[in-house]
Enzyme design. Structure first.
Site, PDB file in Angstrom:
ATOM      1  N   LYS A 195       0.842  -1.221  -0.109  1.00  0.00           N
ATOM      2  CA  LYS A 195       0.029   0.001  -0.107  1.00  0.00           C
ATOM      3  C   LYS A 195       0.649   1.140   0.078  1.00  0.00           C
ATOM      4  CE  LYS A 195      -3.708  -1.792   2.813  1.00  0.00           C
ATOM      5  NZ  LYS A 195      -4.964  -1.610   1.929  1.00  0.00           N
ATOM      6  N   ARG A 243      -9.898 -11.461   3.297  1.00  0.00           N
ATOM      7  CA  ARG A 243     -10.676 -12.853   2.751  1.00  0.00           C
ATOM      8  C   ARG A 243     -10.022 -14.114   2.694  1.00  0.00           C
ATOM      9  NH1 ARG A 243     -11.443 -10.036  -3.113  1.00  0.00           N
ATOM     10  NH2 ARG A 243     -11.104  -8.170  -1.607  1.00  0.00           N
TER      11      ARG A 243
END
Ligand code: BES
Ligand code: MN
Ligand code: ZN
Length: 487
Positions: free
Chosen positions: A266, A340
């Site tokens: 990121k 996830r």
């Protein structure tokens, strides 16, 4: 923290701060009545004119601090507008009062709001405590303002169980402390240590699987995401067994204690708040704490996949393929879609418990959900309309924002992989939905709802609802949902 109800007269209630709720009717043509009229009398009839003079009209969100000059026992007086007196207006007033109490350095707060039944009174206190909260562990001494420790509600008809509000407010603050703690302090094993606090509650056992055990059990998501960090991943399993349980629910929380994005790293601006990425686990653990401490008649199994998503020579890589326990294979296209992957292991585990009827997961899962709904709404994804309505209703009761989003099966197409059954990301389109559809592959034969709390879990800046940092949003709504399940 202590919450109680009292019927003492408003003018003799001794406390640091007296909060009095007033609606527009007090400023109409007729004579004011109730607490504000009593206070006005103590102020020699000069309080209401003073409020008028200062253009206070009782509108939602308005508030004025009035010097008491020893005319009443309270040190300070805060008049808050309650607008139409609806629950949403009361919640705003309560949040405001909580924040004001902090800036006034009030330790003991006494509150008088008109027309509260006991259930609403409890929720008002909870909203006040939430408004009062601020994370100050690393603030210099002189910049700290103590959180209020004593909350008293005056004049509630048939006072209810104040300890219930106290327990719920306490666990929400617990979740917030956990989210706010820097990733240097909260990493998978220390998160597990905090989860072990729950074992002190009746009916609760806590089991922690270390990295080796996770690997041996085939928890490939937790293992892959955690392998790039010097802080090994863990799986936390808290179970609560009630007396005469009416239902059995599994809770699953995302416990990514820091999300650097991994090799799909990121940018700094997006990484700065990523200690919040265990927010789902804080929510689910705190909810479990409430259920157990209140002894609600619903069995719980709570699973947390805890891992630090880091960059190193050991990081999992793009193009890796994970083979899950339930047979699903997943090709990694982006290591930043890690939540996830750890949730999948937990959903498989929760699905294995025969008596579990319902699985709920909470996760700071997608930036897409923040883009869609902002800070004030959790995204709700489920195929089960009855479950959706139960959750929406609970959130409404507690004044938390929950909005149903499409779990639209045709978009499963976007997760198709050339080399495995699915890949871990879709395209940019409908990113929150494709994340939910990914999770659905790991739930079997249970009612299931996914809560994407990426927006509300953490406030970059303070706002009217929460101080900057972790919020513990959805803890109370989930506790309400489970209390109703307990019958
Ligand atoms: N933890 C983030 C999601 C997030 C974003 C939480 C903002 C809180 C605030 C999650 O792991 C993530 O990085 N998601 C990616 C998914 C993408 C790679 C498909 C995202 O949202 O960009
Ligand atoms: Mn990520
Ligand atoms: Zn994440």
């Amino acid at each position: 923290m202590n919450v109680r109800y009292s019927n003492e007269p408003i003018d003799t209630a001794s406390c640091d701060l007296l909060v009095v709720g007033v609606g527009p009717s007090a400023f109409g043509d007729g004579a004011a009545s109730g607490p504000i009229a009593q206070l006005d009398a103590k102020f020699g009839g000069r309080l209401l004119p003073e409020l008028r003079q200062r253009r206070f009209k009782g509108g939602e969100g308005s508030a004025l601090v009035i010097p008491t000059m020893d005319r009443i026992a309270a040190r300070e007086l805060l008049v808050v507008g309650i607008g139409d007196g609806s629950w949403s207006a009361l919640r705003v007033a309560a949040g405001k009062a909580g924040r004001e109490a902090r800036s006034l350095h009030a330790q003991s707060v006494t509150v008088s709001l008109p027309g509260l039944d006991s259930a609403t009174a409890n929720r008002v206190v909870e909203a006040m405590v939430a408004g009062n909260y601020q994370w100050q562990a690393y603030k210099p001494e002189e910049e700290r303002s103590p959180l209020a420790s004593d909350w008293t509600l005056l004049g509630v008809d048939a006072p209810g169980n104040a300890s219930e509000a106290q327990v719920r407010a306490k666990w929400q603050a617990w979740a917030r402390d956990l989210v706010n703690a820097p990733a240097a302090d909260i990493y998978p094993e220390s998160l597990a240590a905090r989860a072990r606090e729950l074992a002190a509650l009746p009916g609760v056992t806590v089991e922690v699987w270390d990295a080796a055990r996770c690997k041996a059990e085939g928890m490939v998501g937790i293992t892959a995401v955690g392998q790039g960090s010097t802080r090994p991943p863990v799986m936390i399993h808290v179970s609560y067994r009630a007396k005469d349980a009416k239902d059995h629910v599994a809770l699953v929380g995302k416990g990514v204690t820091f999300d650097s994005g991994g090799l799909s790293i990121k940018p700094s601006d997006a990484m700065i708040t990523m200690r919040c990425d265990m927010g789902g686990s804080a929510t689910m653990l705190a909810t479990t704490g409430i259920v157990a401490e209140l002894g609600l008649a619903v069995d719980l199994d709570t699973f947390v996949g805890a891992a630090e998503n880091m960059v190193s020579g050991d990081s999992y890589k793009l193009g890796d393929i994970l083979r899950y326990n339930n047979g699903v294979t997943v090709e990694i296209h982006n290591t930043d879609a890690e939540g996830r992957l750890v949730l999948a292991d937990c959903l498989i585990e929760a699905s294995k418990i025969p008596t579990v009827t319902t699985i709920l997961d909470a996760a700071t899962l997608t930036g897409a959900c923040v883009v869609a709904l902002g800070d004030d709404f959790t995204g709700l994804f489920t195929d089960d309309d009855a479950l959706a309505n139960e959750l929406l209703d609970a959130a409404k009761t507690d004044g938390e924002g929950l909005w149903r989003m499409p779990l639209y099966a045709p978009y499963k197409e976007m997760l198709k992989s050339d080399h495995a059954q699915i890949k871990n990301v879709g395209s940019r389109a409908a990113g929150a939905t494709t994340a939910a559809l990914f999770l659905q592959h790991f739930v079997k034969d249970k009612r299931w709802a996914h809560l994407d709390i990426a927006g509300p879990a953490f406030m970059d800046k303070g706002n009217s609802r929460y101080a900057a940092g972790g919020t513990g949003e959805m803890v109370r709504s989930l506790a309400t949902f489970l209390a109703r399940r307990a019958g």
